[in-house]
Design an enzyme around this catalytic site. Structure first.
Site, mmCIF file in Angstrom:
data_model
loop_
_atom_site.group_PDB
_atom_site.id
_atom_site.type_symbol
_atom_site.label_atom_id
_atom_site.label_comp_id
_atom_site.label_asym_id
_atom_site.label_seq_id
_atom_site.Cartn_x
_atom_site.Cartn_y
_atom_site.Cartn_z
ATOM 1 C CG ASN A 37 -1.739 1.242 1.350
ATOM 2 O OD1 ASN A 37 -1.774 2.048 0.420
ATOM 3 N ND2 ASN A 37 -2.418 1.414 2.478
ATOM 4 C CD1 TRP A 38 3.847 1.236 -2.771
ATOM 5 C CD2 TRP A 38 3.643 2.266 -4.752
ATOM 6 N NE1 TRP A 38 4.649 0.577 -3.662
ATOM 7 C CE2 TRP A 38 4.540 1.190 -4.883
ATOM 8 C CE3 TRP A 38 3.352 3.051 -5.858
ATOM 9 C CZ2 TRP A 38 5.157 0.878 -6.104
ATOM 10 C CZ3 TRP A 38 3.954 2.756 -7.070
ATOM 11 C CH2 TRP A 38 4.856 1.675 -7.177
ATOM 12 C CE LYS A 39 -0.163 3.339 4.717
ATOM 13 N NZ LYS A 39 -0.010 3.462 6.156
ATOM 14 C CG HIS A 121 -5.767 2.033 5.254
ATOM 15 N ND1 HIS A 121 -5.305 2.982 6.137
ATOM 16 C CD2 HIS A 121 -4.756 1.149 5.073
ATOM 17 C CE1 HIS A 121 -4.065 2.684 6.472
ATOM 18 N NE2 HIS A 121 -3.703 1.568 5.841
ATOM 19 C CD GLU A 123 -2.811 5.649 6.643
ATOM 20 O OE1 GLU A 123 -2.807 5.600 5.402
ATOM 21 O OE2 GLU A 123 -1.880 5.170 7.335
ATOM 22 C CD GLU A 190 -3.194 -2.184 7.386
ATOM 23 O OE1 GLU A 190 -2.129 -2.477 6.853
ATOM 24 O OE2 GLU A 190 -3.797 -1.127 7.150
ATOM 25 N N GLY A 196 2.861 2.711 10.761
ATOM 26 C CA GLY A 196 3.820 3.803 10.586
ATOM 27 C C GLY A 196 4.571 4.193 11.845
ATOM 28 C CB SER A 235 5.651 -1.269 11.958
ATOM 29 O OG SER A 235 5.221 0.059 12.182
ATOM 30 N N GLY A 256 3.028 -0.901 4.281
ATOM 31 C CA GLY A 256 3.069 0.507 3.891
ATOM 32 C C GLY A 256 4.500 0.935 3.635
ATOM 33 N N GLY A 257 5.138 1.548 4.623
ATOM 34 C CA GLY A 257 6.476 2.132 4.479
ATOM 35 C C GLY A 257 7.489 1.220 3.803
#
Ligand code: 13P
Length: 279
Positions: A37-39, A121, A123, A190, A196, A235, A256-257
């Site tokens: 997930n590149w966001k 998600h 976010e 999640e 993150g 993470s 993600g990251g």
């Protein structure tokens, strides 16, 4: 001294559990997914570079979810690379089409090569006020149109600390899956406190929570729940991937990251692929 004996015993018990569960993993026959997930990250040039560098795997399903405007170029880069990589959106609208400025429909996602879409998600729940009812409408539309929803659930730190995790997760699941009898979706657990932050959930805690999620899925869908892949997100990286991959109810990760860098994402893919081969 007392302290170190105590931690020695704790580690021993933990290693034994991980080892034993690892052996039980032989029975796992669900699809394993490694999903990026590149966001809101990456340019067109960075996207081209990523798909040149990344490797796919025969043993696990690799899916990348770039921002909307990069979906079609990403589709072309994947085709050029001849790698087996799936494509997914990060969000979708619940309506088929119409006057919804700035939104993207399921048919638009399919039109540019998507087979998957992330829905609910944390976010989006936080910044776009998405609630379980809206998530449910989106999941229904995605399923009706043949996309595989990746349904995200997870508790906040406050909810975890006040021991509400199970209540939050079962409410989110029942809400998201209301009126649905298909099992053609993926669940991503999640925990919001792990996203993150570098504070990933331990593999044992994630396993315990995934087992609970599967119990709730069984209440909703019966035996079909055994086929639903439940991914961990928060993470996740190359260093902790092996511990997650050894757990019987952790069927991959939503990253993600660590998915922004092709080498580290590849590292995660390799860890899970190796786990599949040793089964
Ligand atoms: P991080 O891997 O950056 O914690 O993000 C997880 C996530 O939100 C994936 O959807």
């Amino acid at each position: 001294m007392e302290q170190s004996i105590e931690s020695y015993i704790k580690n021993l018990v933990r290693d034994t559990i991980v080892h034993t569960i690892g052996e039980l993993q032989v029975q796992k026959d669900r699809q394993t997914y490694i999903i990026a997930n590149w966001k809101m990250n990456k340019t067109l040039a960075e996207t081209a570079e990523f798909f040149q560098q990344i490797n796919s795997s025969q043993d696990v399903a690799v899916v990348v979810c770039p921002p909307t405007q990069l979906l079609y170029p990403a589709h072309l880069f994947i085709q050029q690379s001849k790698k087996t990589i799936g494509l997914g959106g990060q969000n979708v609208h619940w309506a088929e089409k119409g006057a919804y400025t700035g939104e993207t429909s399921t048919s638009m996602l399919k039109d540019v090569g998507c087979e998957y879409v992330i829905i609910g998600h944390s976010e989006r729940r936080q910044y776009a006020n998405e609630d379980d009812e809206l998530v449910n409408r989106k999941v229904k539309q995605a399923l009706n149109d043949g996309l595989t929803p990746i349904v995200c659930i997870g508790e906040t730190l406050g909810q975890k600390n006040s021991l509400q995790t199970e209540h939050v997760l079962s409410t989110q699941l029942l809400g998201a899956l209301k009126g649905i009898d298909s099992s053609k979706f993926i669940i991503a657990y999640e925990p919001v406190w792990a996203i993150g932050t570098g504070q990933s959930a331990t593999a044992e805690l994630a396993q315990q929570t995934h087992a609970y999620i599967r119990t709730v899925l069984k209440q909703i869908l019966g035996e079909k729940a055994d086929n639903i892949s439940i991914l961990y997100g928060g993470s996740a990286n190359e260093s902790n991937a092996a511990e997650y991959s050894a757990m019987p109810d952790i069927d991959g990760v939503l990253v993600g990251g660590a998915s922004l860098n092709a080498q580290s994402f590849d590292g995660i893919i390799n860890v899970f692929a190796k786990g599949e081969q040793s089964e």
